[in-house]
Each structure stands twice: as C-alpha cells, then as structure tokens.
Write an enzyme that holds these catalytic residues in place. Sequence first.
Site, mmCIF file in Angstrom:
data_model
loop_
_atom_site.group_PDB
_atom_site.id
_atom_site.type_symbol
_atom_site.label_atom_id
_atom_site.label_comp_id
_atom_site.label_asym_id
_atom_site.label_seq_id
_atom_site.Cartn_x
_atom_site.Cartn_y
_atom_site.Cartn_z
ATOM 1 N N ASP A 1 0.819 -1.207 0.000
ATOM 2 C CA ASP A 1 0.000 0.000 0.000
ATOM 3 C C ASP A 1 0.854 1.260 0.000
ATOM 4 O OD1 ASP A 1 -2.124 -1.702 0.064
ATOM 5 O OD2 ASP A 1 -2.558 -1.433 2.200
ATOM 6 N N GLY A 2 2.058 1.174 0.546
ATOM 7 C CA GLY A 2 2.929 2.342 0.587
ATOM 8 C C GLY A 2 3.307 2.855 -0.792
ATOM 9 N N ASN B 1 -4.518 9.143 2.446
ATOM 10 C CA ASN B 1 -4.988 8.411 3.619
ATOM 11 C C ASN B 1 -5.488 9.332 4.728
ATOM 12 O OD1 ASN B 1 -4.968 5.720 2.989
ATOM 13 N ND2 ASN B 1 -3.166 5.202 4.183
ATOM 14 N N ASP C 1 -4.044 12.071 22.762
ATOM 15 C CA ASP C 1 -2.805 11.895 22.012
ATOM 16 C C ASP C 1 -2.842 12.610 20.666
ATOM 17 O OD1 ASP C 1 -1.646 10.468 24.000
ATOM 18 O OD2 ASP C 1 -1.822 8.510 23.031
ATOM 19 N N THR D 1 -9.569 2.662 6.673
ATOM 20 C CA THR D 1 -9.149 1.288 6.958
ATOM 21 C C THR D 1 -7.686 1.224 7.382
ATOM 22 O OG1 THR D 1 -8.690 0.993 4.590
ATOM 23 C CG2 THR D 1 -10.831 0.261 5.391
ATOM 24 N N ALA D 2 -7.066 2.382 7.602
ATOM 25 C CA ALA D 2 -5.652 2.425 7.986
ATOM 26 C C ALA D 2 -5.532 2.821 9.459
ATOM 27 C CB ALA D 2 -4.900 3.388 7.067
ATOM 28 N N TYR D 3 -4.858 3.932 9.738
ATOM 29 C CA TYR D 3 -4.633 4.378 11.116
ATOM 30 C C TYR D 3 -5.959 4.615 11.834
ATOM 31 C CZ TYR D 3 -2.159 6.940 14.852
ATOM 32 O OH TYR D 3 -1.636 7.362 16.050
#
Length: 438
Positions: free
Chosen positions: A183-184, A282, A312, A323-325
Amino acid sequence: MEMNREKLRTNKADASSESAYHCSACHDDEEWGSSSRGRAKSRSLSASPALGSTKEFRRTRSLHGPCPVTTFGPKACMLQNPKTIMHIQDPASQRLTWNKPPKSVLVIKKIRDASLLQPFKELCVYLTEANNMIVYVEKKVLEDPAIANDDNFGPVKKKFCTFREDYDDISNQIDFIICLGGDGTLLYASSLFQGSVPPVMAFHLGSLGFLTPFNFENFQSQVTQVIEGNAALVLRSRLKVRVVKENREKTTIQNGIEENGVVPTNLEKEVGKQIMQYQVLNEVVVDRGPSSYLSNVDVFLDGHLITTVQGDGVIVSTPTGSTAYAAAAGASMIHPNVPAIMITPICPHSLSFRPIVVPAGVELKIMLSPDARNTAWVSFDGRKRQEICHGDSISITTSCYPLPSICFRDPVSDWFESLAECLHWNVRKKQNNFTVEE
C-alpha cells in the site's frame, strides 16, 4: 495554460443540462456526462455487461441511496445552491476509457526489496518491447546494484526516462501508473501528483496489500486490458491540506528544500507567513509529538468551533484512510465511493469522544488551543512531519483531484475481498446448526 482550458471545458460541461445526473429512483432515465482528467466525455458502462441504452440502465449495486426529494409538503422546498460542491456518481458506472492510446507509464517499485527485482524487470521488458511504451522510473530505483550491474537488462534500462522526487515535475508526462509493492507504493504515487492523477494499477507484492488488488502471475493480460481501456475504476478521494505557519526563524531554500529538512509543496509567501499545500490520500495526523502532556487542539468546521481535542491527537482521514490508522484508533471503515471525511480522536481524555463522519464538502481547520501546554506535530500520509505552534493553522477539505485506482473486478467486490483477506473482517468459526433429534 492547457490546464486552464481543460478546467474551463469541465466547468462548461458541468453547467450544461446535457451533463446532468438523474437518479433512476426519481426519473425514468439516467444521463451521464463525465470527463476523464478534464478531457472529452467518456463512455457510460456498468460493472455488469454493457446495456444497449442508458434509458434501460438500472442501478443494482450502488452504495448511494436514491437522489433525495427536494420538496417537503405542499409549500416547503430545499434552497437551491448553484455552487455544487461534488457530483456523486454511481460506482458501477465508473469505467476507464482512453481518448488516445496511452504511450507513457510510470513504474513505481518498492525500494530495498530484492524480491521485486525480477517482477520489475519482467514488467519493464514487456512494456518497452511488447507494447513500445515510454517507461518512467525513479532514478534511485536504477541505482540498485542488482539492476545497475545486470548486463542483460542494460538495453532496456537505456530506454527509461528517469526523475527525482521533489526536483522533477512529471505530472503532465504520465498516462498511467503501475505500482509494484504494498500500500505504501500507492501512497507514494499519490504524493508525486499534486494535481490530476493518472489511473493507477497496483500489484500486490507487499505485506498487506489492501489497496493493491492485482496479482502479478498474469500481469501481461491484465496490463493489456488496462491499455485497451477495459477496466473498472474506484475514485479514491484525497484531502487538500493547507498549512499556514508563522515565520519564526529565517530559513533559506535551496532546490526546494529548507534547512530544517521540510520539503515545501506549492510554497507561497505572505507577510510573516509560510504556506504549504499537500494532497493526502490516507490521513492527516495531528499528535502531541515527544511531549508528555496531552495534545490540546481546536477543531473548526466551516468556521465554527466544534470541539477541542485533548488526548494523544486526532486523525482526519478519507474513506480510503478509514481502513488504515483510523481503523486502528477505533473508527468505522468507509467504502471509498462514499463522499465523506472522518474525524477520529487518538486515545482521547474523554470516553464519550467517538469518531464522527462529516460531509466531504466541508472545510476543517485545526489550530493549537490558546491555553495549550505544548506544541503539536502534523504528518501527511506519514510523511512531511512538522511542528505546529501557536498561530499556525491546518485547513483540510476534499480535493477535486481524486486518485483513480484500477479495480481487479469492481469497486464493491474488491473492497469486501480486501476486508476479508487483509483485515480478516468478521472472520469466526460458524455456529453449529441443530440436528433433527434436538
């Protein structure tokens, strides 16, 4: 000048009645008038076999509901706004087409991965010799000793066009992109194009592969289908981010890179201010950085303060980034065809602070609270990390330049298959049924 002409043609097409979209739930037919990268109108195709007429077209797999009725009762109606923010299109109608045959392709390979060397060579040989295409490759990819010292690959390598990130502008020279990796690589491809993005074909050769639906075994036939314009598209929306920072110290810019290592994108200068713009696929992450104190940032929506984030940090993500972080921080997962922006707190100091979804057309603004004990840090798709101090601001809205990702099957099937295979969504042992005796 050419880009201005294309924008003018696009605006005229959107303003004409011929390009209006009519929902089948509200009208007897649907009329489609879409353009690819500001060019001529494209064909209207569905994910199923092509129908003979658009009047016979009926949605069967749309993620959007029918167009809402704008009249309420005998006298009330919705105020018409001529400034349309976004045009929602049925995902099943998003198909790739070419006004002219593609001639140039950008091949992006994951760096420092020896397993990708052979697929990279096979793909480049196929593109240059079998399809006679111009291949663009990043210069540092060819500096790999395994490629530089390969004499058999030398004749192919001499045909390449090379570029360097942040130095060379290739945005108007690429017809489509092929990514080899995880994905990167797709995120990296997005960062190279701050305006219109060519169609991206991503092969799964990395660790996760949520955004890379293609397998490399049959790459010849798959690439041929894309070149012929026989593929479905999913338009992954991006965020247009504008960072305004106070000039607190004198920095010199050489070759577009400041002394502190920050690479300014579309850098402008105002009186006492420094402005940077980014296109983010993203998420934008604002966190407390190395400080032990809670982050304390104010979030504005269309100029109104909606909340202060104490924790945080906060994640502002696209549906692709959900769907990532954001998913790891407890957010819901949104299909990329849904026009939305997600706001997700990171370990908030309040149990009632839940992630929210806002319309894609709004403008978010994030600033350090006046009584914040420490500064904040921001990153864009995990890159360009920089400090945010009092007086600085981050403005975020949906970009008009999405990333057109080529589908293996269609936007719906690919997404749910990625949920099951990569994230193991709702995977569990099924409950046994009752026997007849019981």
